[in-house]
Design a protein around this motif. Structure first.
Motif, PDB file in Angstrom:
ATOM      1  N   ILE A  12       0.981  -1.256  -0.017  1.00  7.45           N
ATOM      2  CA  ILE A  12       0.027  -0.024   0.116  1.00  7.45           C
ATOM      3  C   ILE A  12       0.961   1.170   0.153  1.00  7.45           C
ATOM      4  O   ILE A  12       1.935   1.289   0.778  1.00  7.45           O
ATOM      5  N   THR A  13       0.710   2.106  -0.863  1.00  6.29           N
ATOM      6  CA  THR A  13       1.446   3.618  -1.211  1.00  6.29           C
ATOM      7  C   THR A  13       0.726   4.533  -1.371  1.00  6.29           C
ATOM      8  O   THR A  13      -0.355   4.394  -1.977  1.00  6.29           O
ATOM      9  N   ALA A  14       1.219   5.618  -1.783  1.00 12.39           N
ATOM     10  CA  ALA A  14       0.629   6.592  -2.154  1.00 12.39           C
ATOM     11  C   ALA A  14       0.968   7.281  -3.677  1.00 12.39           C
ATOM     12  O   ALA A  14       2.106   6.681  -4.024  1.00 12.39           O
ATOM     13  N   THR A  15       0.270   7.854  -3.949  1.00 13.95           N
ATOM     14  CA  THR A  15       0.284   8.475  -5.303  1.00 13.95           C
ATOM     15  C   THR A  15       1.856   9.293  -5.554  1.00 13.95           C
ATOM     16  O   THR A  15       1.974   9.806  -4.648  1.00 13.95           O
ATOM     17  N   GLY A  16       2.530   9.114  -6.646  1.00 11.26           N
ATOM     18  CA  GLY A  16       3.859   9.608  -6.721  1.00 11.26           C
ATOM     19  C   GLY A  16       4.864   8.797  -6.180  1.00 11.26           C
ATOM     20  O   GLY A  16       6.191   9.174  -6.542  1.00 11.26           O
ATOM     21  N   GLN A  17       4.600   7.981  -5.493  1.00  6.74           N
ATOM     22  CA  GLN A  17       5.694   7.108  -4.853  1.00  6.74           C
ATOM     23  C   GLN A  17       6.397   6.059  -6.033  1.00  6.74           C
ATOM     24  O   GLN A  17       5.784   5.759  -7.061  1.00  6.74           O
ATOM     25  N   ARG A  18       7.349   5.467  -5.426  1.00  2.61           N
ATOM     26  CA  ARG A  18       7.756   4.324  -6.519  1.00  2.61           C
ATOM     27  C   ARG A  18       8.233   3.034  -5.510  1.00  2.61           C
ATOM     28  O   ARG A  18       8.533   3.152  -4.412  1.00  2.61           O
ATOM     29  N   VAL A  19       7.869   2.051  -6.260  1.00  2.53           N
ATOM     30  CA  VAL A  19       7.784   0.704  -5.392  1.00  2.53           C
ATOM     31  C   VAL A  19       8.722  -0.397  -6.385  1.00  2.53           C
ATOM     32  O   VAL A  19       8.792  -0.071  -7.677  1.00  2.53           O
ATOM     33  N   THR A  20       9.026  -1.256  -5.703  1.00  2.00           N
ATOM     34  CA  THR A  20       9.802  -2.286  -6.382  1.00  2.00           C
ATOM     35  C   THR A  20       9.308  -3.825  -6.023  1.00  2.00           C
ATOM     36  O   THR A  20       9.008  -3.912  -4.964  1.00  2.00           O
ATOM     37  N   LEU A  21       8.815  -4.275  -7.112  1.00  2.00           N
ATOM     38  CA  LEU A  21       8.350  -5.853  -6.989  1.00  2.00           C
ATOM     39  C   LEU A  21       9.420  -6.766  -7.205  1.00  2.00           C
ATOM     40  O   LEU A  21      10.045  -6.773  -8.298  1.00  2.00           O
ATOM     41  N   ARG A  22       9.410  -7.867  -6.486  1.00  2.00           N
ATOM     42  CA  ARG A  22      10.619  -8.977  -6.836  1.00  2.00           C
ATOM     43  C   ARG A  22       9.889 -10.271  -6.980  1.00  2.00           C
ATOM     44  O   ARG A  22       8.918 -10.607  -6.415  1.00  2.00           O
ATOM     45  N   CYS A  23      10.703 -11.037  -7.893  1.00  2.00           N
ATOM     46  CA  CYS A  23      10.318 -12.383  -8.316  1.00  2.00           C
ATOM     47  C   CYS A  23      11.312 -13.428  -8.497  1.00  2.00           C
ATOM     48  O   CYS A  23      12.407 -12.978  -8.812  1.00  2.00           O
ATOM     49  N   SER A  24      11.125 -14.555  -8.012  1.00  2.00           N
ATOM     50  CA  SER A  24      12.215 -15.504  -8.175  1.00  2.00           C
ATOM     51  C   SER A  24      11.520 -16.598  -8.924  1.00  2.00           C
ATOM     52  O   SER A  24      10.665 -17.115  -8.518  1.00  2.00           O
ATOM     53  N   PRO A  25      12.151 -17.082 -10.032  1.00  2.00           N
ATOM     54  CA  PRO A  25      11.444 -18.006 -10.853  1.00  2.00           C
ATOM     55  C   PRO A  25      11.716 -19.162 -10.224  1.00  2.00           C
ATOM     56  O   PRO A  25      12.437 -19.497  -9.410  1.00  2.00           O
ATOM     57  N   ARG A  26      11.116 -20.221 -11.033  1.00  2.00           N
ATOM     58  CA  ARG A  26      11.239 -21.760 -10.791  1.00  2.00           C
ATOM     59  C   ARG A  26      12.848 -22.098 -10.852  1.00  2.00           C
ATOM     60  O   ARG A  26      13.156 -21.579 -11.975  1.00  2.00           O
ATOM     61  N   SER A  27      13.181 -22.995 -10.044  1.00  2.00           N
ATOM     62  CA  SER A  27      14.503 -23.428 -10.353  1.00  2.00           C
ATOM     63  C   SER A  27      14.785 -23.970 -11.660  1.00  2.00           C
ATOM     64  O   SER A  27      14.017 -24.910 -12.110  1.00  2.00           O
ATOM     65  N   GLY A  28      15.775 -23.348 -12.415  1.00  2.00           N
ATOM     66  CA  GLY A  28      16.217 -23.743 -13.747  1.00  2.00           C
ATOM     67  C   GLY A  28      15.477 -22.844 -14.919  1.00  2.00           C
ATOM     68  O   GLY A  28      16.031 -23.084 -16.086  1.00  2.00           O
ATOM     69  N   ASP A  29      14.362 -22.078 -14.478  1.00  2.00           N
ATOM     70  CA  ASP A  29      13.712 -21.533 -15.489  1.00  2.00           C
ATOM     71  C   ASP A  29      14.448 -20.241 -16.033  1.00  2.00           C
ATOM     72  O   ASP A  29      14.868 -19.516 -15.007  1.00  2.00           O
TER      73      ASP A  29
END
Lengths: 115, 114
Positions: A12-29
């Protein structure tokens, strides 16, 4: 459990802000995909990376950017956030070895709410 | 647009009945996939059917593909309350720079009543 992990689960954040979403793929993908799911637009493809390089680009705004790191995890950066950016953001991965489309395995998603 | 379209938008049935969902798309594909999504959760891959296949089975799921009509159907037999979810079809691009992406429809919301 698909084997794809995403953090955080909620943001949850406010307008104008910056966020980072993180993802780890399946092993080997080697391929990582980012999708946005909203009520009005449905599931929209944003961008794909393969082994660290951008492979395909979809409906990704200029305010959004992504990258895939040497360890194959990926980050989606959303900046200058607007109310309309509130959505579920999914990461998916596939082996990336086939010339044709392969099964994509989806993570649980990050629910972003911009207030 | 390549995007698939599912039909119906919503389907409500009793446990034990069969559920049939349809998907139509616009351009040539290499394959078509069906995914399931429980409310607000991630998508779960159900089945992939290639453009040279006409029918495929997986447990209680049966998928057909008619490339001449650019349509596919997903049949869930002997449905259970746990099958309640949204079901999406996803198509790829036949070739070109968009080869990696999937095009999703809006989904069919299936509700199975006990």
């Amino acid at each position: 459990d698909s084997g794809v992990t995403q953090t955080p689960k909620h943001l949850i954040t406010a307008t104008g802000q910056r966020v980072t979403l993180r993802c780890s793929p399946r092993s080997g993908d080697l391929s990582v995909y980012w999708y946005q799911q909203s009520l009005d637009q449905g599931l929209q493809f944003l961008i794909q990376y393969y082994n660290g390089e951008e492979r395909a680009k979809g409906n990704i705004l200029e305010r959004f950017s992504a990258q895939q790191f040497p360890d194959l995890h990926s980050e989606l950066n959303l900046s200058s956030l607007e109310l309309g950016d509130s959505a579920l953001y999914f990461c998916a991965s596939s082996a990336g070895t086939s010339l044709y489309q392969e099964t994509q395995y989806f993570g649980p998603g990050t629910r972003l709410l911009v207030l | 647009s390549q995007q698939g379209e599912e039909d119906p938008q919503a389907l409500s049935i009793q446990e034990g009945e069969n559920a049939t969902m349809n998907c139509s798309y616009k351009t040539s594909i290499n394959n078509l996939q069906w995914y399931r999504q429980n409310s607000g959760r991630g998508l779960v891959h159900l089945i992939l059917i290639r453009s040279n296949e006409r029918e495929k089975h997986s447990g209680r799921l049966r998928v057909t593909l008619d490339t001449s009509k650019k349509s596919s159907s997903l049949l869930i037999t002997a449905s259970r309350a746990a099958d309640t979810a949204s079901y999406f079809c996803a198509t790829d691009a036949r070739r070109g720079s968009t080869l990696g992406r999937l095009y999703f429809g809006r989904g069919t919301q299936l509700t199975v009543w006990p």
